[in-house]
Design a protein around this motif. Structure first.
Motif, PDB file in Angstrom:
ATOM      1  N   ASN A 141     -21.428  22.136   8.212  1.00 58.70           N
ATOM      2  CA  ASN A 141     -21.936  23.504   8.337  1.00 58.70           C
ATOM      3  C   ASN A 141     -20.807  24.501   8.132  1.00 58.70           C
ATOM      4  O   ASN A 141     -19.647  24.229   8.413  1.00 58.70           O
ATOM      5  CB  ASN A 141     -22.571  23.736   9.716  1.00 58.70           C
ATOM      6  CG  ASN A 141     -23.862  22.981   9.869  1.00 58.70           C
ATOM      7  OD1 ASN A 141     -24.695  22.948   8.970  1.00 58.70           O
ATOM      8  ND2 ASN A 141     -24.041  22.355  11.007  1.00 58.70           N
ATOM      9  N   THR A 142     -21.166  25.664   7.648  1.00 56.35           N
ATOM     10  CA  THR A 142     -20.211  26.734   7.407  1.00 56.35           C
ATOM     11  C   THR A 142     -20.321  27.746   8.536  1.00 56.35           C
ATOM     12  O   THR A 142     -21.415  28.000   9.028  1.00 56.35           O
ATOM     13  CB  THR A 142     -20.545  27.426   6.067  1.00 56.35           C
ATOM     14  OG1 THR A 142     -20.526  26.447   5.030  1.00 56.35           O
ATOM     15  CG2 THR A 142     -19.562  28.525   5.751  1.00 56.35           C
ATOM     16  N   THR A 143     -19.201  28.316   8.940  1.00 55.23           N
ATOM     17  CA  THR A 143     -19.236  29.375   9.949  1.00 55.23           C
ATOM     18  C   THR A 143     -18.780  30.682   9.321  1.00 55.23           C
ATOM     19  O   THR A 143     -17.957  30.702   8.395  1.00 55.23           O
ATOM     20  CB  THR A 143     -18.342  29.059  11.168  1.00 55.23           C
ATOM     21  OG1 THR A 143     -17.005  28.867  10.735  1.00 55.23           O
ATOM     22  CG2 THR A 143     -18.827  27.822  11.900  1.00 55.23           C
TER      23      THR A 143
ATOM     24  N   GLN B 119     -16.949  22.759  15.731  1.00 52.44           N
ATOM     25  CA  GLN B 119     -17.154  22.921  14.298  1.00 52.44           C
ATOM     26  C   GLN B 119     -17.685  21.629  13.706  1.00 52.44           C
ATOM     27  O   GLN B 119     -17.109  20.576  13.891  1.00 52.44           O
ATOM     28  CB  GLN B 119     -15.820  23.283  13.633  1.00 52.44           C
ATOM     29  CG  GLN B 119     -15.861  23.331  12.128  1.00 52.44           C
ATOM     30  CD  GLN B 119     -16.429  24.619  11.602  1.00 52.44           C
ATOM     31  OE1 GLN B 119     -16.640  25.557  12.342  1.00 52.44           O
ATOM     32  NE2 GLN B 119     -16.682  24.657  10.321  1.00 52.44           N
TER      33      GLN B 119
ATOM     34  N   LEU C 101     -23.533  29.193  10.316  1.00 48.05           N
ATOM     35  CA  LEU C 101     -23.547  29.581  11.722  1.00 48.05           C
ATOM     36  C   LEU C 101     -22.736  30.860  11.887  1.00 48.05           C
ATOM     37  O   LEU C 101     -21.563  30.912  11.505  1.00 48.05           O
ATOM     38  CB  LEU C 101     -22.970  28.457  12.583  1.00 48.05           C
ATOM     39  CG  LEU C 101     -23.013  28.645  14.090  1.00 48.05           C
ATOM     40  CD1 LEU C 101     -24.451  28.785  14.591  1.00 48.05           C
ATOM     41  CD2 LEU C 101     -22.317  27.492  14.783  1.00 48.05           C
TER      42      LEU C 101
ATOM     43  N   ASP D 119     -27.603  32.422  14.218  1.00 45.42           N
ATOM     44  CA  ASP D 119     -26.680  33.123  15.095  1.00 45.42           C
ATOM     45  C   ASP D 119     -26.286  32.203  16.248  1.00 45.42           C
ATOM     46  O   ASP D 119     -27.112  31.446  16.764  1.00 45.42           O
ATOM     47  CB  ASP D 119     -27.335  34.393  15.627  1.00 45.42           C
ATOM     48  CG  ASP D 119     -26.384  35.237  16.438  1.00 45.42           C
ATOM     49  OD1 ASP D 119     -25.230  35.434  15.994  1.00 45.42           O
ATOM     50  OD2 ASP D 119     -26.780  35.701  17.517  1.00 45.42           O
ATOM     51  N   ASP D 120     -25.038  32.271  16.683  1.00 44.81           N
ATOM     52  CA  ASP D 120     -24.571  31.377  17.747  1.00 44.81           C
ATOM     53  C   ASP D 120     -25.240  31.635  19.096  1.00 44.81           C
ATOM     54  O   ASP D 120     -25.232  30.768  19.965  1.00 44.81           O
ATOM     55  CB  ASP D 120     -23.052  31.379  17.876  1.00 44.81           C
ATOM     56  CG  ASP D 120     -22.463  32.713  18.280  1.00 44.81           C
ATOM     57  OD1 ASP D 120     -23.187  33.725  18.287  1.00 44.81           O
ATOM     58  OD2 ASP D 120     -21.258  32.750  18.588  1.00 44.81           O
TER      59      ASP D 120
ATOM     60  N   SER E 295     -16.396  32.193  20.554  1.00 42.47           N
ATOM     61  CA  SER E 295     -17.193  31.011  20.859  1.00 42.47           C
ATOM     62  C   SER E 295     -16.327  29.766  20.831  1.00 42.47           C
ATOM     63  O   SER E 295     -15.501  29.592  19.953  1.00 42.47           O
ATOM     64  CB  SER E 295     -18.321  30.830  19.841  1.00 42.47           C
ATOM     65  OG  SER E 295     -19.158  31.947  19.835  1.00 42.47           O
TER      66      SER E 295
ATOM     67  N   VAL F 145     -20.775  33.232  14.169  1.00 40.38           N
ATOM     68  CA  VAL F 145     -20.070  33.121  15.445  1.00 40.38           C
ATOM     69  C   VAL F 145     -19.324  34.420  15.743  1.00 40.38           C
ATOM     70  O   VAL F 145     -18.992  35.181  14.839  1.00 40.38           O
ATOM     71  CB  VAL F 145     -19.092  31.922  15.459  1.00 40.38           C
ATOM     72  CG1 VAL F 145     -19.836  30.611  15.255  1.00 40.38           C
ATOM     73  CG2 VAL F 145     -18.010  32.078  14.408  1.00 40.38           C
TER      74      VAL F 145
ATOM     75  N   THR G 240     -17.572  34.474  10.868  1.00 40.54           N
ATOM     76  CA  THR G 240     -17.237  35.171  12.098  1.00 40.54           C
ATOM     77  C   THR G 240     -17.728  36.623  12.057  1.00 40.54           C
ATOM     78  O   THR G 240     -17.517  37.328  11.069  1.00 40.54           O
ATOM     79  CB  THR G 240     -15.714  35.141  12.338  1.00 40.54           C
ATOM     80  OG1 THR G 240     -15.280  33.778  12.345  1.00 40.54           O
ATOM     81  CG2 THR G 240     -15.339  35.783  13.660  1.00 40.54           C
TER      82      THR G 240
END
Length: 115
Positions: free
Chosen positions: A91-93, A87, A77, A53-54, A83, A79, A95
Motif C-alpha cells: 500500500n502507498t501512504t 507500513q 492510505l 483515511d487513517d 500516526s 496519514v 501524508t
C-alpha cells in the motif's frame, strides 16, 4: 457498472471525502465516496484504487486492515504524519496535508506500477 477509472474514497470526515473526490473528478476520474469500509467493500472490487483515511483505520482497525490487504496494492492510505501505523509494502501512504498534485502523483505512480 464501474469502468475501471472509478476511485473509491473512504473517510469518516465528509469534508475530506468531498475535497478528495472533487480533486479527482476535476482530473476526469469517477469517484464513489463512503464513510465506512463496510459500505465501500462491494464497490472496490472493480475500482482503479481506494483512498482510505487513517481515521477509518483507527475506528475500524480489523475491517480496514483486511480491506487494505485485499486491495492487492490498489490502496492509498492518507496519514497525518503522527500516526504510528504499520507500513504495508503493497500500500502507498500520502501524508496530510497534501495538494491535489500530490494526490494525482501518487495515483499516477500506482497506475504506472500496475502496468
Amino acid at each position: 457498472m464501474l469502468d475501471g477509472k472509478t476511485i473509491i474514497v473512504v473517510a469518516a470526515d465528509q469534508g475530506l471525502r468531498r475535497s478528495v473526490a472533487f480533486a479527482l473528478e476535476v482530473e476526469g476520474y469517477s469517484t464513489e465516496s463512503y464513510d465506512t469500509v463496510q459500505k465501500a467493500e462491494a464497490s472496490c472490487r472493480e475500482a482503479l484504487c481506494a483512498i482510505v483515511d487513517d481515521d477509518i483505520l483507527r475506528s475500524e482497525p480489523q475491517t480496514t486492515t483486511q480491506f487494505l490487504g485485499n486491495r492487492g496494492g490498489r490502496a492509498i492510505l492518507l496519514v497525518d504524519g503522527l500516526s504510528a501505523l504499520q507500513q504495508r509494502v503493497d500500500n502507498t501512504t500520502l501524508t496530510k496535508p497534501f495538494t491535489g498534485a500530490d494526490l494525482l502523483g501518487v495515483i499516477n505512480s500506482r497506475i504506472e506500477a500496475a502496468r
